[in-house]
Design an enzyme around this catalytic site. Structure first.
Site, PDB file in Angstrom:
ATOM      1  N   SER A  87      45.957 -44.952   0.345  1.00 46.23           N
ATOM      2  CA  SER A  87      45.479 -44.810  -1.034  1.00 46.23           C
ATOM      3  C   SER A  87      44.023 -45.185  -1.261  1.00 46.23           C
ATOM      4  O   SER A  87      43.519 -44.986  -2.371  1.00 46.23           O
ATOM      5  CB  SER A  87      46.366 -45.622  -1.973  1.00 46.23           C
ATOM      6  OG  SER A  87      47.607 -44.970  -2.151  1.00 46.23           O
ATOM      7  N   SER A 187      50.973 -43.541  -9.776  1.00 40.99           N
ATOM      8  CA  SER A 187      51.459 -42.180  -9.551  1.00 40.99           C
ATOM      9  C   SER A 187      50.582 -41.426  -8.570  1.00 40.99           C
ATOM     10  O   SER A 187      49.429 -41.101  -8.871  1.00 40.99           O
ATOM     11  CB  SER A 187      51.527 -41.404 -10.870  1.00 40.99           C
ATOM     12  OG  SER A 187      51.911 -40.062 -10.648  1.00 40.99           O
ATOM     13  N   ARG A 311      40.385 -50.723  -7.732  1.00 36.21           N
ATOM     14  CA  ARG A 311      41.216 -51.894  -7.979  1.00 36.21           C
ATOM     15  C   ARG A 311      40.367 -53.155  -7.803  1.00 36.21           C
ATOM     16  O   ARG A 311      39.345 -53.131  -7.115  1.00 36.21           O
ATOM     17  CB  ARG A 311      42.370 -51.904  -6.971  1.00 36.21           C
ATOM     18  CG  ARG A 311      43.414 -52.975  -7.180  1.00 36.21           C
ATOM     19  CD  ARG A 311      44.414 -52.968  -6.029  1.00 36.21           C
ATOM     20  NE  ARG A 311      45.143 -51.717  -5.919  1.00 36.21           N
ATOM     21  CZ  ARG A 311      46.205 -51.402  -6.649  1.00 36.21           C
ATOM     22  NH1 ARG A 311      46.648 -52.239  -7.573  1.00 36.21           N
ATOM     23  NH2 ARG A 311      46.817 -50.255  -6.463  1.00 36.21           N
ATOM     24  N   GLY A 326      45.683 -49.414   0.765  1.00 41.50           N
ATOM     25  CA  GLY A 326      46.398 -48.177   1.032  1.00 41.50           C
ATOM     26  C   GLY A 326      47.545 -48.362   1.988  1.00 41.50           C
ATOM     27  O   GLY A 326      47.506 -49.221   2.876  1.00 41.50           O
TER      28      GLY A 326
END
Length: 371
Positions: A87, A187, A311, A326
């Site tokens: 991620s 999401s 983040r 991630g």
């Protein structure tokens, strides 16, 4: 993709021995550096096959490794190995989307319906901003897919998925919440949609735009977007997932897999060096104007810790680190940089699912950004 199902299986004593720690590369004889190495060794003693780490601070660059690159061998992890970043890909995609905003070609308040008609029920109320900060309420497609340790999961390892196909699976169910913007719910589908929007705006894939706007200008030689290619080009550790079989659960080599299932939400491959370089450029204002970098740091919900693809975490010494983490199932990674860019840390590991590495990683990130 988002971190999932970390504690899944008890692995044999032989695995523990194979994950024996190795020495840090050129580690200074200082307590801080020794503490970082101890943390890496703790990871491979309890929850990882191999681990690597890079720290940049006022004392220079420190790189450490622990464990092995492949089970059944004594080959050590290299500090320059490549890995699936999961991620953290979202931060690259978000940066490109915000560059298009800066160029006047896209607006944060543009709706999904404007760019992708019919893709999402209620798309006329769901904006680019909602997708970026996970407040869209669009369900996560990952929840519709077989996941480890099921056997069905392995059947899809080489399957090619399209973003539109994954989106359709997600929106077949009800929204996570309504209305958009009222809550936070992570999401991957939101970033699958963003990748499609980037293509609509530019006429080029999100991968081409990341290459053109970020990878080449910053000289990220170890960073790539594999698309549908299952291989990791260049030196890399092997990654594993637990799979349930008649005789029990065992680790299966999952290094080679079709990353289209992650797409714009998590397909990228990188190195610790490249991720530190990217985060320094982003936070240093080289990739976005100040107003959009500030927007990136603004939480989507009150008291949140996730902005527009970025983040943050507050350390024990009161210093805030910005970045992302991630999970690509067989690979997990974390990359955080202080706002003044004086301290950076990137960690990657190949989990073995004996335990949850989060607490040890949190302590390592804290130590790197504080000591």
């Amino acid at each position: 993709m988002k971190r999932v199902h970390r504690v899944l299986v008890t692995v044999t004593t032989a695995l523990t021995l194979l994950a024996a720690p190795t020495a840090a590369l050129a580690a200074p004889e200082r307590a801080q550096r020794a503490g970082l190495q101890e943390g890496l060794d703790d990871l491979t003693a309890t929850s990882a096959v191999g681990a690597l780490m890079e720290v940049r601070d006022e004392d220079g660059v420190w790189r450490g490794t622990s464990g092995v690159a492949e089970l059944g061998t004594t080959r050590k992890v290299s500090a320059h190995d490549r890995f699936r970043m999961g991620s953290i890909t979202k931060t690259f995609v978000a940066t490109v989307a915000l560059q298009l905003v800066a160029d006047g070609r896209l607006k944060l308040d543009d709706t999904v319906e404007t760019w992708l008609p019919g893709a999402v029920p209620g798309g006329h109320r769901t904006t680019v901003r909602h997708l970026l900060n996970h407040t869209s309420g669009v369900p996560d497609y990952r929840r519709t897919l077989p996941m480890p340790p099921t056997q069905e999961f392995l059947a899809d390892r080489l399957r090619t998925w399209t973003a539109a196909e994954l989106t359709r699976r997600a929106v077949a169910g009800p929204p996570t919440f309504e209305p958009p913007g009222s809550e936070y719910a992570y999401s991957n589908t939101g970033y699958a949609l963003l990748g499609q929007i980037v293509e609509k705006v530019t006429g080029r894939s999100y991968g081409e735009e990341i290459e053109r706007r970020i990878i080449r200008p910053l000289g990220l030689r170890g960073t790539s977007l594999p698309g549908t290619s299952p291989r990791i080009q260049g030196p890399h550790p092997h990654g594993y997932v637990p799979v349930r079989q008649d005789s029990g659960t065992r680790l299966v080599d999952f290094t080679e897999m079709n990353p289209s299932v992650m797409g714009a939400s998590g397909e990228m491959i990188s190195t610790t060096r490249d991720l530190d370089r990217f985060m320094a450029a982003l936070l240093g204002g080289r990739l976005l104007p100040d107003r959009l970098l500030d927007a990136m740091k603004t939480p989507g919900v009150e008291n949140g810790t996730y902005g527009l693809g970025l983040r943050w975490r507050d350390t024990s010494c009161g210093v805030r680190g910005y970045g992302n983490d991630g999970d690509a199932l067989a690979y997990q990674s974390w990359s955080f940089t202080t706002e003044d860019r004086r301290r950076q840390v990137t960690i990657a590991l190949t989990p073995d699912f004996r335990g949850d590495p989060d607490d040890t990683v949190d302590a390592l990130v804290d130590k790197a950004l504080c000591d």
